[in-house]
Design a protein around this motif. Structure first.
Motif, mmCIF file in Angstrom:
data_model
loop_
_atom_site.group_PDB
_atom_site.id
_atom_site.type_symbol
_atom_site.label_atom_id
_atom_site.label_comp_id
_atom_site.label_asym_id
_atom_site.label_seq_id
_atom_site.Cartn_x
_atom_site.Cartn_y
_atom_site.Cartn_z
ATOM 1 N N ARG A 46 0.831 -1.248 -0.052
ATOM 2 C CA ARG A 46 0.157 0.296 -0.103
ATOM 3 C C ARG A 46 0.627 1.406 -0.040
ATOM 4 N NH1 ARG A 46 -3.603 3.069 -2.024
ATOM 5 N NH2 ARG A 46 -4.812 4.921 -0.137
ATOM 6 N N ILE A 47 2.105 1.744 0.990
ATOM 7 C CA ILE A 47 2.653 2.239 0.634
ATOM 8 C C ILE A 47 4.098 2.558 -0.423
ATOM 9 C CG2 ILE A 47 4.868 3.314 1.440
ATOM 10 C CD1 ILE A 47 3.527 1.496 4.412
ATOM 11 N N THR A 48 3.733 1.841 -0.931
ATOM 12 C CA THR A 48 4.414 1.936 -2.414
ATOM 13 C C THR A 48 3.271 1.952 -3.675
ATOM 14 O OG1 THR A 48 6.112 0.075 -2.431
ATOM 15 C CG2 THR A 48 5.357 0.356 -4.590
ATOM 16 N N ALA A 49 2.127 2.219 -3.355
ATOM 17 C CA ALA A 49 1.386 2.180 -4.679
ATOM 18 C C ALA A 49 1.094 3.723 -4.402
ATOM 19 C CB ALA A 49 -0.444 1.198 -4.223
ATOM 20 N N LEU A 50 1.055 4.014 -3.130
ATOM 21 C CA LEU A 50 0.585 5.514 -2.476
ATOM 22 C C LEU A 50 2.154 7.035 -3.244
ATOM 23 C CD1 LEU A 50 -0.541 5.424 1.088
ATOM 24 C CD2 LEU A 50 -1.466 6.638 -0.872
ATOM 25 N N TYR A 51 3.313 6.099 -3.023
ATOM 26 C CA TYR A 51 4.308 6.796 -2.672
ATOM 27 C C TYR A 51 4.325 8.197 -4.223
ATOM 28 C CZ TYR A 51 9.296 7.590 -2.213
ATOM 29 O OH TYR A 51 9.642 9.126 -1.695
ATOM 30 N N GLY A 70 12.034 7.624 13.189
ATOM 31 C CA GLY A 70 12.577 9.478 13.447
ATOM 32 C C GLY A 70 12.592 10.216 12.764
ATOM 33 N N GLU A 71 12.893 11.811 13.247
ATOM 34 C CA GLU A 71 12.170 13.074 12.095
ATOM 35 C C GLU A 71 13.466 12.695 10.816
ATOM 36 O OE1 GLU A 71 10.259 15.462 12.610
ATOM 37 O OE2 GLU A 71 10.055 13.644 14.571
ATOM 38 N N GLY A 72 12.597 13.227 10.332
ATOM 39 C CA GLY A 72 13.447 13.503 8.560
ATOM 40 C C GLY A 72 14.081 12.173 8.227
ATOM 41 N N VAL A 73 13.191 10.709 7.994
ATOM 42 C CA VAL A 73 13.641 9.546 7.638
ATOM 43 C C VAL A 73 13.381 9.655 6.192
ATOM 44 C CG1 VAL A 73 13.159 7.048 7.944
ATOM 45 C CG2 VAL A 73 13.897 8.711 9.678
ATOM 46 N N ASP A 74 14.182 9.251 5.109
ATOM 47 C CA ASP A 74 13.387 9.113 3.696
ATOM 48 C C ASP A 74 13.027 7.800 2.859
ATOM 49 O OD1 ASP A 74 12.289 9.967 1.427
ATOM 50 O OD2 ASP A 74 14.272 11.174 0.880
ATOM 51 N N PHE A 75 12.509 6.799 2.637
ATOM 52 C CA PHE A 75 13.083 6.243 2.430
ATOM 53 C C PHE A 75 11.748 5.974 0.797
ATOM 54 C CE2 PHE A 75 8.460 6.435 3.203
ATOM 55 C CZ PHE A 75 7.731 5.685 2.361
ATOM 56 N N ARG A 76 12.901 5.234 -0.314
ATOM 57 C CA ARG A 76 12.404 4.781 -1.861
ATOM 58 C C ARG A 76 11.833 3.661 -1.890
ATOM 59 N NH1 ARG A 76 12.907 9.386 -1.408
ATOM 60 N NH2 ARG A 76 14.461 10.501 -2.142
ATOM 61 N N PRO A 77 10.460 3.192 -2.223
ATOM 62 C CA PRO A 77 9.569 1.823 -2.286
ATOM 63 C C PRO A 77 10.484 1.111 -3.665
ATOM 64 C CG PRO A 77 7.748 3.582 -2.739
ATOM 65 C CD PRO A 77 9.573 4.394 -2.117
#
Length: 201
Positions: A46-51, A70-77
């Motif tokens: 679901r997160i991947t579809a929303l991204y 934490g604050e400022g965390v970033d990710f790529r699906p």
């Protein structure tokens, strides 16, 4: 790390409770484990579809899924987790695409960590006895990635391993034992290649 089968079978705790305690459990026998992993993996999809369509919503769902973020965390699906609540990620950490955590061991990733693409963090170990192994016995050990570490692409971290602060793990490495702070490791199994020069400032 020997398995006492009789004692393990008499243990009245749920398979989940045994897993969290770091004891032997049968991952194929706990319906609560299957429910947790199914729900977690569905949320990952679901997160991947929303991204792409609503990045803020994807990040909000990511925060709900994990134990702590934490604050400022970033990710790529995409990414793949078995038990989202067992993963903790520190401030300003970046997780690149195709990240996978396997098993129910607790995973703690510190602040300012760089996770390259296709990194795998493994927490379970199966029983070695070839007659018992098909019965699904395993136990989990925590994985820790300390502040400022950098894991290159396709790194594998094995159960129970700690990567020390600021250390760098070269792409494609398989880390089978603890890595001290402030070193570069590479290879399979990963070995110290050199130390990191102190900050000149």
């Amino acid at each position: 790390m020997d398995l006492d089968v009789a004692a393990a079978l008499e243990d009245a705790r749920t398979e989940y409770d045994k897993m969290v305690a770091g004891d032997w459990y049968r991952y194929r026998h706990g319906p609560e484990l299957a429910d947790l992993t199914t729900t977690t993996q569905r949320t990952c999809r679901r997160i991947t579809a929303l991204y792409d369509e609503d990045r803020a919503a994807a990040h909000a769902l990511f925060r709900e899924l994990l134990g702590t973020v934490g604050e400022g965390v970033d990710f790529r699906p995409p990414f793949y987790l078995d038990y989202g609540h067992r993963l903790h990620v520190g401030d300003r950490t970046f997780i690149n695409a195709d990240f996978l955590t396997l098993g129910g061991g607790e995973i703690r990733i510190g602040a300012d960590v760089l996770i390259g693409p296709s990194v795998r963090l493994y927490t379970p170990t199966h029983v070695l006895d070839p007659e018992l192994r098909p019965q699904g016995w395993e136990r989990v050990s925590p994985v820790t990635i300390e502040d400022g570490a950098w894991l290159g692409g396709s790194v594998v971290v094995c159960p129970g391993v700690t990567i020390g602060s600021r250390s760098v793990v070269g792409a494609g490495s398989v880390v089978t034992k603890d890595v001290p702070p402030d070193v570069v490791v590479a290879g399979n199994p990963a070995r110290v290649v050199r130390g990191l020069a102190p900050d000149a400032s």
